[in-house]
Design a protein around this motif. Structure first.
Motif, mmCIF file in Angstrom:
data_model
loop_
_atom_site.group_PDB
_atom_site.id
_atom_site.type_symbol
_atom_site.label_atom_id
_atom_site.label_comp_id
_atom_site.label_asym_id
_atom_site.label_seq_id
_atom_site.Cartn_x
_atom_site.Cartn_y
_atom_site.Cartn_z
ATOM 1 N N SER A 1 0.593 -1.116 0.150
ATOM 2 C CA SER A 1 0.025 0.386 -0.055
ATOM 3 C C SER A 1 0.975 0.848 0.480
ATOM 4 O O SER A 1 0.006 2.154 -0.474
ATOM 5 N N TYR A 2 2.293 0.953 0.388
ATOM 6 C CA TYR A 2 3.009 2.287 0.723
ATOM 7 C C TYR A 2 2.401 3.871 1.399
ATOM 8 O O TYR A 2 2.870 4.441 0.931
ATOM 9 N N ALA A 3 2.105 3.042 2.789
ATOM 10 C CA ALA A 3 1.331 4.317 3.417
ATOM 11 C C ALA A 3 2.264 5.295 3.832
ATOM 12 O O ALA A 3 3.550 4.530 4.634
ATOM 13 N N GLY A 4 1.888 6.218 3.792
ATOM 14 C CA GLY A 4 2.575 7.125 3.881
ATOM 15 C C GLY A 4 3.857 7.644 2.862
ATOM 16 O O GLY A 4 4.615 8.457 3.205
ATOM 17 N N GLY A 5 3.619 6.946 2.338
ATOM 18 C CA GLY A 5 4.933 7.477 1.145
ATOM 19 C C GLY A 5 4.937 8.433 0.256
ATOM 20 O O GLY A 5 5.646 9.539 0.211
ATOM 21 N N ARG A 6 3.825 9.219 0.786
ATOM 22 C CA ARG A 6 3.758 11.131 0.501
ATOM 23 C C ARG A 6 3.719 11.640 1.626
ATOM 24 O O ARG A 6 3.420 12.427 1.672
ATOM 25 N N GLY A 7 4.315 11.345 2.719
ATOM 26 C CA GLY A 7 4.152 11.588 3.704
ATOM 27 C C GLY A 7 2.886 11.345 5.011
ATOM 28 O O GLY A 7 2.003 10.978 4.098
ATOM 29 N N PHE A 8 3.340 11.487 6.294
ATOM 30 C CA PHE A 8 2.292 12.095 7.137
ATOM 31 C C PHE A 8 2.044 13.398 8.083
ATOM 32 O O PHE A 8 2.630 14.790 7.526
ATOM 33 N N ALA A 9 0.440 13.417 7.890
ATOM 34 C CA ALA A 9 0.140 14.771 8.484
ATOM 35 C C ALA A 9 -0.312 14.370 10.072
ATOM 36 O O ALA A 9 -1.802 13.664 10.016
ATOM 37 N N VAL A 10 -0.436 14.829 11.212
ATOM 38 C CA VAL A 10 -1.678 14.928 12.246
ATOM 39 C C VAL A 10 -1.786 16.328 12.633
ATOM 40 O O VAL A 10 -0.881 17.144 12.434
ATOM 41 N N VAL A 11 -3.346 16.047 12.628
ATOM 42 C CA VAL A 11 -4.215 17.043 13.063
ATOM 43 C C VAL A 11 -4.954 16.935 14.215
ATOM 44 O O VAL A 11 -5.986 15.692 13.699
ATOM 45 N N ASP A 12 -4.788 17.405 15.412
ATOM 46 C CA ASP A 12 -5.590 17.507 16.380
ATOM 47 C C ASP A 12 -5.542 15.776 17.103
ATOM 48 O O ASP A 12 -7.237 15.079 16.853
ATOM 49 N N ASN A 13 -4.912 15.241 17.059
ATOM 50 C CA ASN A 13 -5.064 13.662 17.164
ATOM 51 C C ASN A 13 -4.642 12.808 15.913
ATOM 52 O O ASN A 13 -5.411 11.672 17.052
ATOM 53 N N TYR A 14 -5.188 13.204 14.857
ATOM 54 C CA TYR A 14 -5.283 12.238 13.876
ATOM 55 C C TYR A 14 -4.353 12.447 13.057
ATOM 56 O O TYR A 14 -4.116 13.040 13.164
ATOM 57 N N LEU A 15 -4.140 11.403 12.862
ATOM 58 C CA LEU A 15 -3.589 10.305 11.398
ATOM 59 C C LEU A 15 -3.626 10.874 10.300
ATOM 60 O O LEU A 15 -4.462 10.153 9.671
ATOM 61 N N TYR A 16 -3.037 11.037 9.049
ATOM 62 C CA TYR A 16 -3.979 11.527 8.774
ATOM 63 C C TYR A 16 -2.145 11.140 7.017
ATOM 64 O O TYR A 16 -1.667 11.539 7.572
ATOM 65 N N PHE A 17 -2.563 10.148 5.885
ATOM 66 C CA PHE A 17 -1.549 9.376 5.193
ATOM 67 C C PHE A 17 -2.215 9.398 4.104
ATOM 68 O O PHE A 17 -3.604 8.363 3.142
ATOM 69 N N THR A 18 -1.617 8.895 2.782
ATOM 70 C CA THR A 18 -1.541 8.194 1.868
ATOM 71 C C THR A 18 -1.271 6.908 1.022
ATOM 72 O O THR A 18 -0.461 6.590 2.231
ATOM 73 N N ALA A 19 -2.317 6.861 0.593
ATOM 74 C CA ALA A 19 -1.742 4.999 0.650
ATOM 75 C C ALA A 19 -2.167 4.125 -0.736
ATOM 76 O O ALA A 19 -3.094 4.725 -1.553
ATOM 77 N N TYR A 20 -1.426 3.599 -1.591
ATOM 78 C CA TYR A 20 -1.911 3.047 -2.944
ATOM 79 C C TYR A 20 -3.398 1.738 -2.092
ATOM 80 O O TYR A 20 -3.018 0.960 -2.158
ATOM 81 N N ASP A 21 -4.471 2.147 -3.048
ATOM 82 C CA ASP A 21 -5.285 0.984 -3.159
ATOM 83 C C ASP A 21 -6.638 1.659 -4.077
ATOM 84 O O ASP A 21 -7.841 0.799 -3.717
ATOM 85 N N PRO A 22 -6.352 2.560 -4.876
ATOM 86 C CA PRO A 22 -5.142 2.685 -5.432
ATOM 87 C C PRO A 22 -5.089 4.137 -4.482
ATOM 88 O O PRO A 22 -6.079 4.302 -2.996
ATOM 89 N N CYS A 23 -4.117 5.323 -5.483
ATOM 90 C CA CYS A 23 -4.370 5.564 -4.241
ATOM 91 C C CYS A 23 -5.289 6.751 -3.529
ATOM 92 O O CYS A 23 -5.846 7.670 -4.058
#
Length: 75
Positions: free
Chosen positions: A46-68
């Motif tokens: 899935s290449y989770a976080g391949g374009r980086g991670f972002a944390v906002v208000d204790n939530y983790l946001y990230f991209t993954a391939y499934d597709p993207c």
């Protein structure tokens, strides 16, 4: 590699022969590592976080391939 901290948890992508490259979490309180989700099932990466991670208000946001797509994980 990219990683992100949410509370006492460190999120990062890691590869193994069962799940491929997927999102993992290290709980620093218990010192255990676990799979967050098998986003691209099986050995597909899935290449989770391949374009980086972002944390906002204790939530983790990230991209993954499934597709993207953009995903979120609550801590």
């Amino acid at each position: 590699g990219e990683s992100a901290v949410v509370g006492t948890k460190l999120y990062f992508a890691d590869t193994d022969t069962t799940y491929g490259t997927e999102l993992r979490v290290l709980d620093t309180a218990t010192k255990t590592i676990s799979l967050v989700a098998d986003i691209n099932p099986g050995i597909g990466d899935s290449y989770a976080g391949g374009r980086g991670f972002a944390v906002v208000d204790n939530y983790l946001y990230f991209t993954a391939y499934d597709p993207c797509l953009l995903y979120t994980s609550d801590a």
